[in-house]
Each structure stands twice: as C-alpha cells, then as structure tokens.
Design a protein around this motif. Sequence first.
Motif, short mmCIF file in Angstrom:
data_model
loop_
_atom_site.label_atom_id
_atom_site.label_comp_id
_atom_site.label_asym_id
_atom_site.label_seq_id
_atom_site.Cartn_x
_atom_site.Cartn_y
_atom_site.Cartn_z
N SER A 80 7.46 13.43 3.00
CA SER A 80 8.50 13.04 4.22
C SER A 80 7.62 11.92 5.28
CB SER A 80 9.08 14.41 5.27
OG SER A 80 9.17 13.57 6.55
N VAL A 81 6.28 12.49 5.75
CA VAL A 81 5.29 10.89 5.68
C VAL A 81 4.62 9.89 5.39
CG1 VAL A 81 2.93 11.20 6.99
CG2 VAL A 81 4.68 12.98 7.54
N ASP A 82 4.80 10.61 4.19
CA ASP A 82 4.56 8.99 3.09
C ASP A 82 4.95 8.19 2.56
OD1 ASP A 82 0.56 9.50 2.68
OD2 ASP A 82 1.59 11.43 2.84
N VAL A 83 6.23 9.02 2.11
CA VAL A 83 6.40 8.18 1.64
C VAL A 83 8.22 7.70 2.55
CG1 VAL A 83 9.05 7.91 -0.29
CG2 VAL A 83 6.63 9.18 -0.93
N ARG A 84 8.83 8.48 3.25
CA ARG A 84 9.89 8.28 3.98
C ARG A 84 9.02 7.50 4.81
NH1 ARG A 84 12.32 7.64 -0.10
NH2 ARG A 84 13.09 9.37 -1.29
N GLY A 85 7.92 7.99 5.40
CA GLY A 85 7.54 7.36 6.60
C GLY A 85 7.15 5.66 6.57
N THR A 86 6.33 5.55 5.31
CA THR A 86 6.16 4.24 5.21
C THR A 86 7.06 3.18 4.84
OG1 THR A 86 4.24 5.22 4.03
CG2 THR A 86 5.26 2.73 3.37
N GLU A 87 8.85 3.95 4.07
CA GLU A 87 10.12 3.49 4.26
C GLU A 87 10.14 2.61 5.34
OE1 GLU A 87 12.27 4.47 0.93
OE2 GLU A 87 12.53 6.03 2.12
N ARG A 88 10.63 4.18 6.59
CA ARG A 88 10.58 3.36 8.48
C ARG A 88 9.34 2.54 8.62
NH1 ARG A 88 10.31 9.73 7.99
NH2 ARG A 88 12.36 9.98 7.44
N LEU A 89 8.33 2.16 8.41
CA LEU A 89 7.36 1.86 9.09
C LEU A 89 7.37 0.10 8.17
CD1 LEU A 89 5.02 1.06 11.17
CD2 LEU A 89 3.55 1.72 8.83
N LEU A 90 7.71 0.09 7.35
CA LEU A 90 7.82 -0.97 6.38
C LEU A 90 9.52 -1.79 7.07
CD1 LEU A 90 6.90 -0.18 2.79
CD2 LEU A 90 6.62 -2.30 4.35
N VAL A 91 10.73 -1.09 7.46
CA VAL A 91 11.52 -1.39 7.63
C VAL A 91 11.58 -2.35 9.23
CG1 VAL A 91 14.51 -1.29 9.10
CG2 VAL A 91 13.43 -0.37 6.45
N ALA A 92 10.45 -1.42 9.81
CA ALA A 92 10.95 -1.91 11.44
C ALA A 92 9.56 -3.58 11.08
CB ALA A 92 9.78 -0.49 11.85
N ALA A 93 8.39 -2.98 10.65
CA ALA A 93 7.91 -4.07 9.88
C ALA A 93 8.16 -5.78 9.95
CB ALA A 93 6.48 -3.95 9.72
N ALA A 94 8.87 -4.83 9.37
CA ALA A 94 9.84 -6.61 8.53
C ALA A 94 10.50 -6.69 10.21
CB ALA A 94 10.82 -5.78 7.72
N ASP A 95 11.28 -6.18 10.57
CA ASP A 95 11.72 -6.56 12.23
C ASP A 95 11.37 -7.44 12.35
OD1 ASP A 95 13.96 -5.80 10.42
OD2 ASP A 95 14.04 -3.91 11.98
N ALA A 96 10.35 -6.99 12.99
CA ALA A 96 8.61 -7.22 13.73
C ALA A 96 8.32 -8.81 13.38
CB ALA A 96 7.46 -6.26 14.08
N GLY A 97 8.58 -8.86 12.00
CA GLY A 97 8.51 -9.92 11.38
C GLY A 97 6.45 -10.09 11.50
N VAL A 98 5.95 -8.94 10.82
CA VAL A 98 4.31 -8.40 10.71
C VAL A 98 3.99 -9.29 9.24
CG1 VAL A 98 2.85 -6.89 9.12
CG2 VAL A 98 4.28 -6.65 11.91
N SER A 99 3.28 -9.80 9.50
CA SER A 99 2.65 -10.85 8.35
C SER A 99 1.93 -10.00 7.14
CB SER A 99 1.61 -11.74 8.79
OG SER A 99 0.61 -11.64 9.76
N ASN A 100 1.76 -9.44 7.61
CA ASN A 100 0.72 -8.52 6.45
C ASN A 100 1.04 -6.79 7.18
OD1 ASN A 100 -1.06 -7.65 4.56
ND2 ASN A 100 -3.01 -7.97 5.46
N PHE A 101 0.89 -6.43 5.42
CA PHE A 101 0.96 -4.47 5.68
C PHE A 101 -0.17 -4.09 5.20
CE2 PHE A 101 2.34 -0.22 4.87
CZ PHE A 101 3.49 -0.54 6.13
N VAL A 102 -0.94 -3.73 5.35
CA VAL A 102 -2.30 -2.76 4.90
C VAL A 102 -1.77 -1.94 4.47
CG1 VAL A 102 -4.31 -2.75 3.96
CG2 VAL A 102 -3.47 -4.87 5.87
#
Length: 267
Positions: A80-102
């Motif tokens: 839930s945290v490491d897989v699904r949570g990372t997926e959710r954060l990436l979706v939000a990061a894409a919408d926010a225009g993040v330039s680097n996801f470490v």
Amino acid sequence: MTRRTLLTGATGTLGRALRPRLRDAGHDVVAASRSPPSTDRADVEWVRTDFAAETGIRDAVSDVDVVVHAATAPRGDTESVDVRGTERLLVAAADAGVSNFVYVSIVGVDEIPYSYYEHKLTAERIVAESPVPSTIVRATQFHSFVHDILETIARVPIWPLPTGIRLQPIDVGEAAAAIADYATPEAAGRAPDVGGPEILTVRELAETYREVRGLRRPIVRLPLPGEVAAGFRSGAACCPDRTVGTTTWGTWLESAHRDRLAAGGHR
C-alpha cells in the motif's frame, strides 16, 4: 539556485538525515510525514501525508520542483505504501510538472525474493516507466539498522544468529549526503549504488558489537533455509564496487556507545 523540494518520509531515519543536507544545499524543503512534529521551527515546511490512506499527497507536491521519495513501510503495509503510494505520488508529480523524482531504494531488491524488497523493486519499475523524469538510487543497510537488531538480543544468554549473511552497512548521514546530491532539476535515471566502506558477515558485526559493549555472550550459528537467506549470504545485498561511505561499523558503534553512556545508558 533555490529549489522547492518535497521530502517524503521526513521523520524517518533517512528523512531526518536528509532534511539538513537538503537545506544546506539551498533547497526550500517541504517535509512530508504522517505525523509531523509539533514545532515552531521554520527551517522546513511541514505537510501531513498518508500514502496508504491517500491523504495530503497533492497538497504536498504542489509547486514542487524536485521530489525525494524516502517514505517506506518495511514493517507495515509495504504494498500500500511503497507501491500504491508511489503510484499516487507520481500521478500528482506529473500534474505538478516535477522535473526530477528521486526514488530511494535498496541494494539487492532485484536479487533477493523478500516481499518488502519485491515491493521496492515494483516501485522502481513504476518510477522508471512514469512520464515524470526520475532518478533511482539504491543504498545498503544503515549502521543503525544493524545496531537495532543486535540490541534486541543483547540480553539473551546465547546469541543465535545467521552468521553467514553478508552486509555492507553505511552511516545514514553519509548515505543521505550521496542521495541529496541527486536532488537536482536534472534526472539521472538509474544512479550508481551507495554502500558502506566494508562488507562484513553477521558474525563479524556481532563480534564487534559484543566487544564494544563489553559483553561475553556466545554466538551460535542459526541456519536459515530458503532463497532469501541464500541471497543475503551470497552478498546480493552488497555493492563492493561502490564503497561510498567512510565510517566503519566499529567506528560508528564506538561513537554510538559513547553517546549512550553520556546519556546515562547501560553498557
């Protein structure tokens, strides 16, 4: 140039070490945690997030340039945290225009079939396949992790341990310094591993711990069957060509023991 950087897992072992290093490097740090501290300090901006419950994620990533994703749940709901949570954060990061996801991962996740490691590997693949530019950096176990395990058996008369397992522990501050270097606007893809200065067996780690603590407990080999234990014995959790840290296990342990005594702890 000042960057607005989201640090997840900001109250964890790695997160606590990353916060000052990111600040010192000129980042405006947005620190995300399920339980932000009650403090008036203004050195970072705190946001409450829960990756399992899907709360606070979009607010956390709003107006952020770089994400350093150190949140993890090794003893909780890792999927839930490491897989699904990372997926959710990436979706939000894409919408926010993040330039680097470490994304911070662990050496050996692709070779040791441990469920937590398998979830970290799945998360790595999700990060790499995302449209968000990314950096994936793997580190070996922290000295404090090994120390905490040995602390749990310190009072037992005989120490049954998987003595043949090999680890390459690293000081968390040195790991954080290496990881913080990747928190730039330019993604690096799969970055080189980050490992400690020496590879030691669990027996060697325990013997040093016993010596520093002034204990006389006998160490007994505990045979562990299965592919997970075999992977650790083979050295799959190590990266001998990437000895980034310089603080040895013995040096770290002696310092931790001095601090313990100074604080009034037992030998």
